[in-house]
Write an enzyme that holds these catalytic residues in place. Sequence first.
Site, PDB file in Angstrom:
ATOM      1  N   LYS A 178       0.816  -1.167  -0.159  1.00 47.00           N
ATOM      2  CA  LYS A 178       0.080  -0.011  -0.015  1.00 47.00           C
ATOM      3  C   LYS A 178       0.801   1.277   0.111  1.00 47.00           C
ATOM      4  O   LYS A 178       1.459   1.606   0.959  1.00 47.00           O
ATOM      5  CB  LYS A 178      -0.801   0.166   1.367  1.00 47.00           C
ATOM      6  CG  LYS A 178      -1.941   1.247   1.194  1.00 47.00           C
ATOM      7  CD  LYS A 178      -2.553   1.531   2.627  1.00 47.00           C
ATOM      8  CE  LYS A 178      -1.758   2.560   3.300  1.00 47.00           C
ATOM      9  NZ  LYS A 178      -1.745   4.103   2.534  1.00 47.00           N
ATOM     10  N   GLY A 231       6.140   5.226   9.340  1.00 40.46           N
ATOM     11  CA  GLY A 231       4.971   6.242   9.689  1.00 40.46           C
ATOM     12  C   GLY A 231       5.365   6.911  11.005  1.00 40.46           C
ATOM     13  O   GLY A 231       6.339   6.964  11.401  1.00 40.46           O
ATOM     14  N   SER A 232       4.102   7.350  11.424  1.00 38.25           N
ATOM     15  CA  SER A 232       3.992   7.846  12.578  1.00 38.25           C
ATOM     16  C   SER A 232       3.854   7.216  13.755  1.00 38.25           C
ATOM     17  O   SER A 232       3.743   5.899  14.003  1.00 38.25           O
ATOM     18  CB  SER A 232       2.970   8.982  12.760  1.00 38.25           C
ATOM     19  OG  SER A 232       1.704   8.228  13.000  1.00 38.25           O
ATOM     20  N   GLY A 236       2.126   3.433  14.498  1.00 38.79           N
ATOM     21  CA  GLY A 236       2.928   2.396  14.764  1.00 38.79           C
ATOM     22  C   GLY A 236       2.360   1.650  15.953  1.00 38.79           C
ATOM     23  O   GLY A 236       2.228   0.324  16.015  1.00 38.79           O
ATOM     24  N   GLU A 253       9.283   1.774  11.666  1.00 41.91           N
ATOM     25  CA  GLU A 253      10.318   2.919  11.500  1.00 41.91           C
ATOM     26  C   GLU A 253       9.377   4.274  11.712  1.00 41.91           C
ATOM     27  O   GLU A 253       8.638   4.674  11.056  1.00 41.91           O
ATOM     28  CB  GLU A 253      10.961   2.856  10.251  1.00 41.91           C
ATOM     29  CG  GLU A 253      12.603   3.570  10.452  1.00 41.91           C
ATOM     30  CD  GLU A 253      12.527   5.006  10.455  1.00 41.91           C
ATOM     31  OE1 GLU A 253      12.427   5.476  11.678  1.00 41.91           O
ATOM     32  OE2 GLU A 253      12.223   5.673   9.394  1.00 41.91           O
ATOM     33  N   GLU A 388       7.901  15.748  17.046  1.00 48.36           N
ATOM     34  CA  GLU A 388       8.622  15.569  15.613  1.00 48.36           C
ATOM     35  C   GLU A 388       7.466  16.432  14.769  1.00 48.36           C
ATOM     36  O   GLU A 388       6.398  16.515  14.672  1.00 48.36           O
ATOM     37  CB  GLU A 388       8.328  14.385  15.008  1.00 48.36           C
ATOM     38  CG  GLU A 388       9.159  13.955  13.574  1.00 48.36           C
ATOM     39  CD  GLU A 388       8.990  12.764  13.058  1.00 48.36           C
ATOM     40  OE1 GLU A 388       7.994  12.080  13.159  1.00 48.36           O
ATOM     41  OE2 GLU A 388       9.947  12.285  12.451  1.00 48.36           O
TER      42      GLU A 388
HETATM   43  C1  UN1 Z   1      13.563   8.543   5.891  1.00 51.52           C
HETATM   44  O1  UN1 Z   1      13.509   9.959   6.100  1.00 51.52           O
HETATM   45  O2  UN1 Z   1      12.459   7.866   6.410  1.00 51.52           O
HETATM   46  O3  UN1 Z   1      19.246   9.006   5.389  1.00 51.52           O
HETATM   47  C2  UN1 Z   1      14.420   8.003   5.325  1.00 51.52           C
HETATM   48  C3  UN1 Z   1      18.622   9.637   5.066  1.00 51.52           C
HETATM   49  C4  UN1 Z   1      17.715   8.887   3.810  1.00 51.52           C
HETATM   50  C5  UN1 Z   1      16.645   8.198   4.218  1.00 51.52           C
HETATM   51  C6  UN1 Z   1      15.654   8.675   5.094  1.00 51.52           C
HETATM   52  N1  UN1 Z   1      18.889   8.053   3.025  1.00 51.52           N
HETATM   53  O4  UN1 Z   1      18.070  10.711   5.356  1.00 51.52           O
END
Ligand code: UN1
Length: 499
Positions: A178, A231-232, A236, A253, A388
């Site tokens: 998705k 995502g946020s 999560g 993440e 954030e």
């Molecule tokens: C992200 O912002 O989720 O190191 C990824 C970095 C990129 C990837 C970021 N290569 O900022």
Amino acid sequence: MALLGAKTFQNYIAGEWVDAASGETFESTSPADGETLGIFPRSGRADVERAVEAAKQAFEDWRLVPAPKRGEILFRFGQLLADGKEDLAELMTHEMGKVLPEARGDVQEAVDMAFYMGGEGRRLFGQTTPSELRDKFNMSVRMPIGVVGVITPWNFPIAIPSWKILPALVCGNTVVFKPATDTPALGERFVELLAEAGVPPGVVNVVHGGGGEVGNAIVTHPDVPVITLTGSRDTGVAVTKAAAERLKHVHLELGGKNAIIVLDDADLDLAVEGILWSAFGTSGQRCTAASRVIAHEAVYDQLVSRLVAEAERLRLGVGWDEDTDVGPVINQAALEKIHSYTGIGRDEGATLLTGGEIASGDGLGKGFYYRPTIFGDVDPQMRIAQEEIFGPTTAVIKVRDADEAIQVSNGIEYGLSSSIFTRDVNRAFRAMRDLKAGITYINAGTIGAEVHLPFGGTKGTGNGHREAGQAALDFFTEWKSIYVDYSGKLQKAQIDTAE
Ligand code: UN1
């Protein structure tokens, strides 16, 4: 470029392009100028069920395709991405908004991941070990798990799907994907290229639509044992709860509140460049963005005045214009959220040094543009230094020494990226040890992760898993331990101990 011309797109299920069962649609519009880029299916549970069924069936054969062959498909995909880099990057400047060099970088990250994970097709190493017993052979092998649910954000619309889908595939899993509703055209291009590279029908399926419907249906589906989400934090937590009932494997993440520390012995020219790139690159919309700067009191004034001068020189504009330094933010809601934090920072007593306003004029009014914003005199506990914001806003905090800098850097709920500028090797090594984050940069900003190292964070950034590098293989496979007894008799482990 040949833009999409508001074409109507479909889901990709079992190798067929199909509408949503409901027939409903949504539009993808450009954050840069409001242009309509395409019309996409607004899918729901019925579409997810079809996609999961297709992925489940395809798994039975895909898991048996020799891993080197799976890897070869990824090599072809990497080459197709490399060949299409300019077109994809240009589309990205329209659909996601980032500036052209960064959009090229986003695609390049996926090329790198394709070649890296393609190579894993010839490795996927397990271990062989001696046995406690004679005439017995032991080994561990990586096994694919099944259908992987992939839920991706809009900020790296090509790179992040590659971090998830490519390792999942080389390990022998199948995928229901998705893409973010803000960047569906890029998600669909990604899957088109995978199909062109030779991924068989059903192995990767794309279902467009919102998190509430499509995301939730994937997360709760009994035949999707693995979920990977960027995502946020709130999403999560919700995904973890929804997946708990079936003990699914969940990779998360979830962002950061990353800081750059600038000590009194730092190369200030370098630090200024690193901060500008990390705070305002991608309009601050990276999980790894530097939304805090922790400055030693001896360099604070000089650093702040140079940062402000440089930030005011940055040109806002559409990402496809080569002269633009900072593109738009993703949508109206993001613009409002970012602006609300300017109000919060002011109310908390921080000093607004530059920016703090929605940009208009010069055609900017057609998109979502926010002036690069710097707050000074920030207390580490203020909300602008804790939460954030995901926009071009950074908060500068003054500290007395290196120990306090590390303490402030760690004093947040997240733990993704961190950075220190110093020329003192002892202080650099202490920072490498003591910064509580999944990533630490020395004399570089907080962004710039490479695909062959683990990517992810500690504390509230995730749940301990990592993507990219070898670590990704640990998430997308399960270990099987195999014992082969060729003695021809029953040997009892732990009991037949007399040699
Ligand atoms: C992200 O912002 O989720 O190191 C990824 C970095 C990129 C990837 C970021 N290569 O900022």
